[in-house]
Write a protein that holds these residues in place. Sequence first.
Motif, short mmCIF file in Angstrom:
data_model
loop_
_atom_site.label_atom_id
_atom_site.label_comp_id
_atom_site.label_asym_id
_atom_site.label_seq_id
_atom_site.Cartn_x
_atom_site.Cartn_y
_atom_site.Cartn_z
N MET A 1 -11.36 15.35 -0.97
CA MET A 1 -11.67 16.76 -0.75
C MET A 1 -10.46 17.61 -1.15
O MET A 1 -9.35 17.40 -0.67
N GLN A 2 -10.66 18.56 -2.01
CA GLN A 2 -9.57 19.43 -2.45
C GLN A 2 -9.41 20.59 -1.48
O GLN A 2 -10.38 21.14 -0.97
N THR A 3 -8.17 20.93 -1.20
CA THR A 3 -7.90 22.05 -0.31
C THR A 3 -8.12 23.37 -1.03
O THR A 3 -8.14 23.43 -2.25
N ALA A 4 -8.31 24.42 -0.24
CA ALA A 4 -8.56 25.74 -0.80
C ALA A 4 -7.34 26.25 -1.56
O ALA A 4 -6.21 25.85 -1.29
N LEU A 5 -7.60 27.15 -2.50
CA LEU A 5 -6.51 27.76 -3.26
C LEU A 5 -5.75 28.75 -2.38
O LEU A 5 -6.32 29.40 -1.51
N TRP A 6 -4.43 28.85 -2.64
CA TRP A 6 -3.60 29.80 -1.91
C TRP A 6 -3.89 31.21 -2.42
O TRP A 6 -4.35 31.41 -3.54
N GLY A 7 -3.53 32.20 -1.60
CA GLY A 7 -3.69 33.59 -2.01
C GLY A 7 -2.82 33.97 -3.19
O GLY A 7 -3.21 34.75 -4.04
N SER A 8 -1.61 33.41 -3.24
CA SER A 8 -0.73 33.63 -4.39
C SER A 8 -0.05 32.31 -4.74
O SER A 8 0.29 31.53 -3.85
N CYS A 9 0.11 32.07 -6.01
CA CYS A 9 0.64 30.78 -6.45
C CYS A 9 2.17 30.77 -6.38
O CYS A 9 2.81 31.80 -6.24
N VAL A 10 2.71 29.56 -6.45
CA VAL A 10 4.15 29.35 -6.51
C VAL A 10 4.47 28.91 -7.93
O VAL A 10 3.91 27.94 -8.43
N ASN A 11 5.33 29.66 -8.60
CA ASN A 11 5.71 29.34 -9.97
C ASN A 11 7.12 28.76 -9.96
O ASN A 11 8.02 29.32 -9.34
N TYR A 12 7.27 27.63 -10.65
CA TYR A 12 8.59 27.00 -10.73
C TYR A 12 8.83 26.52 -12.15
O TYR A 12 7.90 26.27 -12.91
N ARG A 13 10.10 26.39 -12.50
CA ARG A 13 10.52 25.99 -13.84
C ARG A 13 11.10 24.59 -13.79
O ARG A 13 11.94 24.29 -12.96
N THR A 14 10.65 23.73 -14.71
CA THR A 14 11.19 22.38 -14.80
C THR A 14 12.39 22.36 -15.75
O THR A 14 12.69 23.36 -16.40
N ASP A 15 13.05 21.22 -15.81
CA ASP A 15 14.26 21.10 -16.63
C ASP A 15 14.01 21.37 -18.11
O ASP A 15 14.92 21.78 -18.82
N VAL A 19 7.29 26.62 -17.27
CA VAL A 19 6.91 27.20 -15.98
C VAL A 19 5.57 26.62 -15.57
O VAL A 19 4.61 26.62 -16.34
N HIS A 20 5.51 26.12 -14.35
CA HIS A 20 4.29 25.55 -13.77
C HIS A 20 3.85 26.43 -12.61
O HIS A 20 4.69 26.96 -11.87
N SER A 21 2.55 26.55 -12.43
CA SER A 21 2.00 27.30 -11.30
C SER A 21 1.30 26.33 -10.36
O SER A 21 0.51 25.49 -10.79
N VAL A 22 1.60 26.46 -9.09
CA VAL A 22 0.99 25.64 -8.05
C VAL A 22 0.12 26.57 -7.22
O VAL A 22 0.60 27.58 -6.71
N ARG A 23 -1.17 26.23 -7.09
CA ARG A 23 -2.11 27.13 -6.43
C ARG A 23 -2.72 26.57 -5.15
O ARG A 23 -3.53 27.25 -4.52
N SER A 24 -2.37 25.33 -4.78
CA SER A 24 -2.97 24.74 -3.59
C SER A 24 -2.06 23.64 -3.03
O SER A 24 -1.10 23.23 -3.68
N VAL A 25 -2.40 23.18 -1.85
CA VAL A 25 -1.66 22.09 -1.22
C VAL A 25 -1.71 20.85 -2.10
O VAL A 25 -0.69 20.18 -2.31
N SER A 68 6.90 25.26 0.00
CA SER A 68 7.05 25.00 -1.44
C SER A 68 7.93 26.04 -2.10
O SER A 68 8.73 25.72 -2.99
N VAL A 69 7.81 27.28 -1.67
CA VAL A 69 8.69 28.35 -2.18
C VAL A 69 10.14 28.02 -1.83
O VAL A 69 11.04 28.13 -2.67
N ALA A 70 10.37 27.61 -0.58
CA ALA A 70 11.73 27.27 -0.15
C ALA A 70 12.28 26.10 -0.97
O ALA A 70 13.45 26.10 -1.35
N ALA A 71 11.43 25.11 -1.25
CA ALA A 71 11.86 23.96 -2.06
C ALA A 71 12.21 24.39 -3.48
O ALA A 71 13.19 23.92 -4.07
N ALA A 72 11.42 25.31 -4.04
CA ALA A 72 11.72 25.81 -5.39
C ALA A 72 13.01 26.61 -5.40
O ALA A 72 13.81 26.52 -6.34
#
Length: 119
Positions: A1-15, A19-25, A68-72
Motif C-alpha cells: 500500500m502506497q502512502t499518500a502524497l505530501w502537501g509539498s515535496c522535498v527536493n534534494y541534489r545528489t553528487d 535534483v530529485h523530488s520526494v513526494r511521499s513517505v 527528510s528536510v532536516a536530513a537534506a
Amino acid sequence: MQTALWGSCVNYRTDDNVVHSVRSVDEALVALFDRWPVRTGNFRLIAMDACYAAQAGREKPEAARLASVAAAMEADALVDHRHERSADQPDDSELYGTSPVAAVSIEGSLSTALDLACD
C-alpha cells in the motif's frame, strides 16, 4: 500500500548534480536508502525511522517530510525552489547592500532543524 502524497515535496541534489523530488513517505525511504548523497548522518537515520513510523501509522506523514528536510539540510543537499532567483531578479547584495548576513547552522537538535524547515 502506497502512502499518500505530501502537501509539498522535498527536493534534494545528489553528487552528480541531479535534483530529485520526494513526494511521499515511500519515495523518501527509497531516496534515503538508494540515492541519498551522504550515507552517514544522524538526521538521515531519524528520517528513516520517521518514515517507517509513518508507514506503520505511528507518526504523521508530515513528520517524516520534515525529518527528510532536516536530513537534506544535514547532507547540504536541500534544494529550495522558493529561494532560487531568475536572471532578471537582483542578487542579495543589490537588495541588502554589503552588510554582513548572519549564517544559520543546523547543528543541534532535530527540533531546531525542523523549525528552520517549516514553511
